[in-house]
Design a protein around this motif. Structure first.
Motif, mmCIF file in Angstrom:
data_model
loop_
_atom_site.group_PDB
_atom_site.id
_atom_site.type_symbol
_atom_site.label_atom_id
_atom_site.label_comp_id
_atom_site.label_asym_id
_atom_site.label_seq_id
_atom_site.Cartn_x
_atom_site.Cartn_y
_atom_site.Cartn_z
ATOM 1 N N PHE A 291 -8.087 -5.154 7.270
ATOM 2 C CA PHE A 291 -9.206 -5.864 6.673
ATOM 3 C C PHE A 291 -8.720 -6.708 5.497
ATOM 4 C CE2 PHE A 291 -12.767 -6.306 3.771
ATOM 5 C CZ PHE A 291 -13.759 -6.745 4.630
ATOM 6 N N GLY A 292 -7.804 -6.121 4.707
ATOM 7 C CA GLY A 292 -7.236 -6.849 3.580
ATOM 8 C C GLY A 292 -6.577 -8.144 4.033
ATOM 9 N N GLY A 293 -5.799 -8.075 5.122
ATOM 10 C CA GLY A 293 -5.112 -9.263 5.643
ATOM 11 C C GLY A 293 -6.104 -10.344 6.037
ATOM 12 N N ALA B 151 -12.781 -1.517 1.758
ATOM 13 C CA ALA B 151 -13.423 -1.395 3.062
ATOM 14 C C ALA B 151 -13.267 0.020 3.593
ATOM 15 C CB ALA B 151 -12.809 -2.400 4.034
ATOM 16 N N ALA B 152 -12.073 0.586 3.413
ATOM 17 C CA ALA B 152 -11.815 1.930 3.922
ATOM 18 C C ALA B 152 -12.759 2.928 3.262
ATOM 19 C CB ALA B 152 -10.367 2.323 3.668
ATOM 20 N N ASN C 254 0.824 -1.205 0.000
ATOM 21 C CA ASN C 254 0.000 0.000 0.000
ATOM 22 C C ASN C 254 0.864 1.262 0.000
ATOM 23 O OD1 ASN C 254 -2.347 1.442 -0.004
ATOM 24 N ND2 ASN C 254 -3.215 0.435 1.784
ATOM 25 N N LEU C 255 1.975 1.226 0.727
ATOM 26 C CA LEU C 255 2.878 2.389 0.721
ATOM 27 C C LEU C 255 3.320 2.678 -0.700
ATOM 28 C CD1 LEU C 255 5.090 1.676 3.864
ATOM 29 C CD2 LEU C 255 3.381 3.476 3.581
ATOM 30 N N LEU C 256 3.573 1.617 -1.456
ATOM 31 C CA LEU C 256 4.070 1.769 -2.822
ATOM 32 C C LEU C 256 2.943 2.164 -3.775
ATOM 33 C CD1 LEU C 256 6.633 1.303 -4.587
ATOM 34 C CD2 LEU C 256 5.683 -0.936 -5.111
ATOM 35 N N ILE D 252 -9.147 -4.683 -1.745
ATOM 36 C CA ILE D 252 -10.317 -4.927 -0.906
ATOM 37 C C ILE D 252 -10.235 -4.106 0.379
ATOM 38 C CG2 ILE D 252 -11.513 -6.704 0.447
ATOM 39 C CD1 ILE D 252 -11.951 -7.175 -2.440
ATOM 40 N N GLY D 253 -9.031 -4.005 0.933
ATOM 41 C CA GLY D 253 -8.875 -3.233 2.168
ATOM 42 C C GLY D 253 -9.069 -1.754 1.925
ATOM 43 N N GLY D 254 -8.559 -1.282 0.818
ATOM 44 C CA GLY D 254 -8.679 0.139 0.505
ATOM 45 C C GLY D 254 -7.333 0.706 0.128
#
Lengths: 238, 335, 292
Positions: free
Chosen positions: B280-282, B319-320, B63-65, B269-271
């Motif tokens: 949530f993704g995990g 989700a976010a 996500n950072l990337l 999926i997590g955002g």
């Protein structure tokens, strides 16, 4: 002059949740040229985009006796409304020829299309020299001409022109308006023009409206608007 | 009318300190629940939750990337593998204590991520996706290749021992690993949140939004992009090391491109661009395939796919995004 | 030298497979401006349909064309049902949906036809061409069909109005709408065509790799590589890319000592990344000219 070709009543338009037009009422006469004037960000482009179904809009839009509010962009085009968008929207990876062909995508008459192409190349000799060139490589003025020519290939009853003078040298602006005037006279094509260049627009149009932050604040014949003290000071600079 | 205009920003943007306070309270509640959890559920579920946290850390790296810097990667399984193997080899052959393998794995990945980020600078979008995907495909083959076999154990992989709780704490090793992973996760999540809030973080995000503008503001775009690649790989590498310790086993075929795709799914999926969303993704990445299998053994893949599509329909921005949407609806109603 | 020639020809033969797949990939890229990760699975499923038709007693060519028709319809249907509602979703969400489709198609194929390997007939025969022992009749046939497809596609995009409209849609959907093109249907048509071409690719590839639900995994990867190396907006580039990837892969496997066989795929991919780094829009990709 007969009745209006386009009648707009209570037009509201939105970008997401933000309302950008607030209850606009205006008309374009059949065979007439109407100009929408206003400062940058006043809502001129949004008005055209709302008419073309490119942004969410409410209110009544009647074109040629038909209610067109809420229709998809391509269906509006198919009814004979050609929109020359802000930034011209030419297909830059395609040739000039192909751009014109695309303009006639809604038509089926091959002979008529070929004839119209030749006619337009007659109007725009600069394009004629560049038929096989990628549109992206044309100069700004040539691209503007191509955008107008492509819109004309639709054989529209109404043209929506978004700042045709933007970024062009004064000489070219005069040339572009000259050609548009000829088309208006010869084909009786109606036009709704959006311009920041108020002098050129008032000179060209017969009706004009002034728009400020999404509201119409004034409307009348171009001559009357041009004589108005406030308009002169704010938009014409004398 | 006047009144209205005044009200809107107040509702849409509660002042920063209130938001920060709310976030701290929420985090505290979440952490408390997370600490209590391993003492009330079964060991296997503890193990699964630990793995979900491991994935969440890896997804945070991605996500950072992708979310904050706008660079695609379908190659993060490679960094996960490098982290896992670094930990396994150090424990197996160097007899290094498991907790020391995390910084080592992170460092190894940070360096390889930074180096991979250099050629990746010239690539964008779908091209970068393919280049990183190549990395993911190549990694298991490299791990199996004969020159590396003395260290990697080839196809057989490496088995490692599960650590016990230190200081005679009354915890079984599943519980201890859960707590250990949770601690690492909290530190890494807090660090990521701080990074994004910092000057550096703003530069990273500015590059995503408009790299030309960022360059004209004096940001060294190339350096920041490669550095982000390095930091992203660091997170995923630490996750890989944790994963190796938790599963007690590494083998080349655990780190195929399928893992990369799993991390990517977890990210979306997590955002994208949400730190909390990665949790949530995990959970999604770990549990949904199992749920799908429970629904239909023969058609597990199809069930998983259908769930995935439905989730994207319901929450197209993850989700976010859904939480944000509900939050703003409530805020509008209460105003 | 003989070994070299042999390896080049063998590379061209496998390259034909990649070229075919790459063509289907470029096709859908033209229509939707994105790579479809489920494309290989769609092709695999089409091939199973053809197999089923033949099991029911259809002659090869009837099954061949019936499969193309069914695949076209299925491609259009997938776009209308799955992707139309997601028009405004982000590219990342689209990729997740591709992954979902991948999982669904793979799993359903395994469920219906199970995971055992099935042989698939070749319409060209499997004997060697002119008895040379270098390249088989089927390989030759596959290359010829790929080239015919290429010419047909070229003519379609260059000379037909619908082809022009599809190109316009891919390049600039907003302007395409303004000239009255029904953009949604163009995209659906692109999906249909991509599915149909994928079906051809699958049916040509199946006699070589055998038919099973996972047959397309690595081929899709090579197909992507070929399409990207050739340039995603160039069907010709995709075909050339496909042949070059096949040849490079074979030569690397034979002539690079020690690591060759094991790391064949890795080497091919490394080369691809190298090409991309030097020429980011692919070898034959059009660089978009624009004035600011």
């Amino acid at each position: 002059m007969t009745g209006p070709l386009l009648t707009v009543r209570g037009l509201n338009a939105f970008y997401g949740e933000t309302q950008v037009l607030h209850g606009l009422d205006f008309e374009v006469a059949a065979g007439g040229i109407t100009a929408l004037l206003g400062a940058n960000g006043a809502g001129k482009t949004s008005t055209l985009r709302a008419l073309s179904g490119m942004i969410r809009a409410t209110g009544e839009i009647v074109f040629n006796g038909l209610s067109i509010g809420g229709r998809a962009t391509e269906e509006v085009a198919r009814l004979g409304i050609a929109h020359v968008p802000e930034g011209r929207g030419t297909f830059s990876r395609m040739t000039v020829d192909e751009n014109l062909q695309l303009g006639a995508m809604t038509r089926g008459d091959r002979a008529g299309i070929a004839a119209d192409m030749e006619r337009l190349y007659g109007f725009f000799p600069k394009l004629d020299q560049r038929r096989r060139q990628q549109a992206g490589t044309l100069s700004g003025g040539e691209q503007q001409m191509l955008a107008i020519a492509r819109a004309l290939m639709l054989r529209p009853r109404l043209m929506l022109l978004d700042e045709p003078s933007f970024g062009l040298a004064p000489m070219i602006v005069a040339e572009v308006f000259d050609i548009l005037r000829k088309l208006n006279a010869s084909d009786g094509m109606s036009m709704l023009l959006v311009e920041q260049n108020a002098t050129a627009a008032l000179d060209f149009a017969d009706q004009a409206y002034l728009i400020e932050t999404g509201n119409l604040v004034m409307g009348g014949t171009a001559a009357d608007i041009g004589r108005d003290e406030n308009v002169r000071r704010a938009y014409l600079g004398y | 009318m006047q009144q209205n205009v005044k009200d809107v920003p107040a509702v849409a943007m509660p002042d920063a300190t209130a938001m920060k306070r709310r976030r701290i309270i929420l985090s505290a509640v979440a952490i408390t629940v997370a600490i209590i959890l391993p003492f009330v559920v079964k060991n296997f579920l503890i193990f699964q939750l630990t793995l979900a946290m491991v994935y969440a850390i890896a997804i945070l790296g991605l996500n950072l990337l992708t979310g904050f810097n706008g660079q695609f990667s379908l190659g993060h399984s490679a960094f996960f593998a490098i982290g896992a193997y670094t930990a396994a080899i150090l424990m197996d052959q160097g007899e290094v204590a498991y907790y020391w393998t995390l910084p080592a794995a992170g460092a190894a990945c940070m360096i390889s991520g930074f180096l991979f980020g250099l050629p990746a600078l010239r690539l964008e979008g779908i091209y970068l996706a393919l280049a990183t995907f190549s990395l993911a495909v190549a990694m298991p083959q490299l791990l199996k290749s004969s020159p590396l076999e003395p260290w990697t154990g080839g196809v057989q992989g490496i088995t490692i021992l599960k650590p016990d709780a230190p200081f005679g704490l009354p915890l079984n090793s599943d519980q201890w690993l859960y707590i250990f992973t949770l601690a690492v996760l909290i530190v890494l999540f807090a660090a990521a949140a701080n990074l994004i809030d910092s000057r550096t973080g703003r530069a990273i995000v500015a590059i995503r939004d408009n790299s030309t503008a960022a360059r004209s503001m004096g940001i060294n775009v190339s350096l920041y992009k490669s550095l982000t690649f390095g930091v992203s790989a660091f997170y995923t590498g630490v996750a890989g090391a944790l994963g190796a310790i938790v599963i007690q086993f590494v083998a080349p075929d655990s780190f195929t491109f399928v893992l990369s795709i799993g991390l990517f799914v977890g990210l979306v999926i997590g955002g994208v661009g949400s730190i909390a969303g990665t949790l949530f993704g995990g959970l999604f990445v770990l549990f949904v395939p199992n749920i799908a299998e429970a629904i239909s053994k023969g058609l597990a893949g199809a069930v998983y796919g259908v769930i995935l599509i439905l989730v994207i329909y319901v929450m197209p921005s993850g989700a976010a995004g859904l939480v944000r949407l509900i939050g703003s609806k409530i805020a509008r109603r209460t105003s | 030298m003989d070994l070299f020639l042999h390896q080049v020809l063998a590379g061209l033969a496998t390259g034909g497979i990649y070229a075919c797949m790459a063509l289907a990939i470029v096709m859908i890229y033209q229509a939707i401006d994105s790579l479809n990760f489920a494309q290989g699975e769609m092709a695999m499923f089409s091939t199973f349909i053809a197999w089923q038709f033949m099991q029911w007693g259809m002659p090869y060519w009837v099954a061949f064309f019936a499969t193309i028709a069914v695949s076209f319809a299925a491609g259009v249907a997938i776009e209308r049902v799955v992707f139309k509602p997601l028009r405004h979703a982000s590219l990342l969400s689209h990729i997740v949906v591709f992954i979902a489709l991948f999982a669904i198609i793979n799993s359903v194929a395994g469920f219906i036809w199970d995971f055992t390997i099935k042989s698939f007939p070749s319409p060209f025969g499997t004997q060697s061409l002119f008895g040379s022992g270098l390249i088989s009749m089927h390989d030759t046939g596959m290359i010829v069909v790929t080239l015919i497809l290429l010419v047909l596609l070229f003519a379609f995009f260059r000379y037909t109005r619908i082809g022009l409209a599809m190109r316009a849609t891919a390049e600039n959907p907003e302007s395409a709408r303004l000239v009255g093109i029904r953009v949604g249907w163009m995209v659906a048509l692109g999906w249909g065509m991509a599915a149909a071409i994928g079906a051809v690719a699958g049916m040509l590839i199946a006699p070589v790799v055998f038919l099973e639900p996972n047959m397309m995994l690595s081929i899709l990867l090579y197909g992507f590589a070929a399409a990207v190396v050739g340039g995603l907006n160039s069907p010709l580039g995709a075909v050339i890319g496909g042949f070059s990837v096949g040849v490079i892969e074979n030569l690397a496997g034979t002539f690079i000592p020690y690591v060759g066989r094991e790391l064949k795929l890795t080497i091919a991919l490394t080369l691809i990344v190298a090409v991309l780094t030097l020429k980011p829009s692919g070898l034959f990709g059009k660089v978009v000219v624009s004035r600011v």
